[in-house]
Design a protein around this motif. Structure first.
Motif, PDB file in Angstrom:
ATOM      1  N   SER A 136       0.897  -1.294  -0.008  1.00 45.50           N
ATOM      2  CA  SER A 136      -0.083  -0.042  -0.052  1.00 45.50           C
ATOM      3  C   SER A 136       0.872   1.243   0.099  1.00 45.50           C
ATOM      4  O   SER A 136       2.305   1.140   0.139  1.00 45.50           O
ATOM      5  CB  SER A 136      -0.995   0.244   1.246  1.00 45.50           C
ATOM      6  N   SER A 137       0.333   2.309  -0.030  1.00 50.10           N
ATOM      7  CA  SER A 137       1.198   3.624  -0.050  1.00 50.10           C
ATOM      8  C   SER A 137       1.417   3.911   1.187  1.00 50.10           C
ATOM      9  O   SER A 137       0.633   3.680   2.067  1.00 50.10           O
ATOM     10  CB  SER A 137       0.168   4.710  -0.769  1.00 50.10           C
ATOM     11  N   THR A 138       2.444   4.821   1.279  1.00 50.04           N
ATOM     12  CA  THR A 138       2.812   5.263   2.813  1.00 50.04           C
ATOM     13  C   THR A 138       1.644   6.149   3.375  1.00 50.04           C
ATOM     14  O   THR A 138       1.304   5.892   4.604  1.00 50.04           O
ATOM     15  CB  THR A 138       3.912   6.033   2.562  1.00 50.04           C
ATOM     16  N   GLY A 139       0.957   6.765   2.612  1.00 47.90           N
ATOM     17  CA  GLY A 139      -0.183   7.339   3.130  1.00 47.90           C
ATOM     18  C   GLY A 139      -1.175   6.788   3.879  1.00 47.90           C
ATOM     19  O   GLY A 139      -1.657   6.745   4.980  1.00 47.90           O
ATOM     20  N   ILE A 140      -1.629   5.543   3.144  1.00 47.92           N
ATOM     21  CA  ILE A 140      -2.527   4.599   3.592  1.00 47.92           C
ATOM     22  C   ILE A 140      -2.107   3.780   4.744  1.00 47.92           C
ATOM     23  O   ILE A 140      -2.860   3.598   5.691  1.00 47.92           O
ATOM     24  CB  ILE A 140      -2.857   3.828   2.357  1.00 47.92           C
ATOM     25  N   ASP A 141      -0.498   3.455   4.704  1.00 46.11           N
ATOM     26  CA  ASP A 141      -0.197   2.861   5.856  1.00 46.11           C
ATOM     27  C   ASP A 141      -0.330   3.612   7.107  1.00 46.11           C
ATOM     28  O   ASP A 141      -0.703   3.006   8.121  1.00 46.11           O
ATOM     29  CB  ASP A 141       1.463   2.698   5.667  1.00 46.11           C
ATOM     30  N   ARG A 142       0.219   4.986   7.018  1.00 47.11           N
ATOM     31  CA  ARG A 142      -0.017   5.681   8.266  1.00 47.11           C
ATOM     32  C   ARG A 142      -1.444   5.915   8.826  1.00 47.11           C
ATOM     33  O   ARG A 142      -1.674   5.958   9.938  1.00 47.11           O
ATOM     34  CB  ARG A 142       0.728   7.233   8.079  1.00 47.11           C
TER      35      ARG A 142
END
Length: 337
Positions: free
Chosen positions: A204-210
């Motif tokens: 997943s993207s870093t944004g979704i991860d966070r």
């Protein structure tokens, strides 16, 4: 310049040797972690690699890059280590999921797979992209390759992750190219059989991860079990090395998280004001340090490192590595929260 350094190292210059190996030290650590499944074991392997390389630098023929030669030395160091110790498995590969409401037994002495801090990955940022490819450091990949025989694991990492030609891998491992091709095909087949059908979604993207991590932290710390379970995929798993017990499904996970911690004499709750979660990152995945409130309620003590595996359905797995205080130092997390 590197040729001059090689000649100086051959002549006994420790300074020249250090200049040759220092740019590759961190990426070798990542490679050894993939082979051995432990950052601590990887550190030992890197130290042994550098010692062997120093004592054998005169054997470097210059037919490959010095970096590739170091990788060959490191791979063989890891193969030697794997002959002396057991592979690092994963609870879901060894035991059936526990019934909801079950309590873990005593911690096992099985040498489980361990997480790898993203801070160490960033220190290897000068390495080629293939060395640090996201999917080849995530827990789903690591748990799968730990099932491979050591030599197949080495071939897979050299050929598929590092993109070495079969001939170069054969030279490094003392095999024929035909044997390398055969080992690679068997390793790829095993990996494909063990990888979930939706493996392509396990990124997943870093944004979704966070965002997912922030939601989990908020729900867990506020004891909002409805919010927490809404983040979980239908087949979500909770694993807790060194405990063999693991749970599958949002209901079973929620039941466990709402009960006392295993071996916790003060029966502090798993959710709510008795815990703190500090965000971090491991294996290119969202992660957290889990702290439990001290018995005198003056601070929060380190308890475990949690790593989230995400897919398109939500959180596929929560892995909490417990009862290993050294991991908090490895992740550079505070001794109290």
């Amino acid at each position: 310049m590197s040729e001059l350094l090689v000649e100086k190292a051959r002549a006994g210059s420790e300074r020249a040797f250090e200049e040759l190996v220092s740019p590759h030290r961190r990426e070798l650590h990542v490679h050894c972690y993939r082979m051995l499944g432990s950052a601590e074991d990887a550190e030992d392997a890197v130290q042994e690699t550098l010692l062997r390389a120093w004592t054998r630098v005169g054997q470097y023929a210059g037919t490959s890059t010095f970096r590739a030669w170091l990788y060959a030395v490191a791979t063989n160091v890891c193969l030697d280590a794997l002959r002396r110790r057991k592979r690092r498995p994963w609870p879901t590969d060894m035991f059936e999921a526990a019934e909801a409401g079950s309590l873990p037994g005593a911690p096992s002495d099985i040498p489980w797979l361990q997480p790898y801090p993203d801070s160490l990955l960033r220190q290897a940022c000068s390495a080629e992209d293939s060395v640090l490819a996201r999917e080849s450091i995530q827990l789903a990949f690591l748990t799968a390759i730990q099932q491979l025989p050591p030599r197949q694991r080495a071939v897979l990492l050299l050929c598929d992750v590092l993109s070495w030609p079969a001939k170069e891998a054969a030279t490094a491992l003392g095999m024929t190219p035909t044997a390398v091709y055969s080992a690679l095909r068997r390793a790829q087949a095993t990996l494909a059989a063990r990888t979930p059908d939706r493996a392509d979604a396990l990124t997943s993207s870093t944004g979704i991860d966070r965002m997912m991590l922030d939601k989990l932290v908020q729900a867990w710390e506020s004891a909002d079990m409805d919010a927490l379970t809404s983040l979980l995929a239908d087949d979500a798993r909770l694993v807790m090395p060194p405990y063999r017990t693991w749970f599958q499904g949002p209901a079973a996970i929620a039941t466990f998280l709402a009960s006392p911690m295993p071996d916790d004499s003060s029966a502090r709750a798993k959710v709510g004001s008795h815990i703190r979660l500090l965000p971090t990152a491991a294996n290119n995945q969202p992660a957290f340090g889990l702290y439990l409130q001290s018995a005198d309620r003056t601070h929060y003590e380190p308890f475990g490192i949690g790593v989230l595996t995400l897919d398109t359905h939500g959180i596929h797995e929560i892995a909490v590595f417990m009862l290993n205080p050294a991991l908090f130092d490895l992740f550079d997390l505070p001794a109290a929260a």
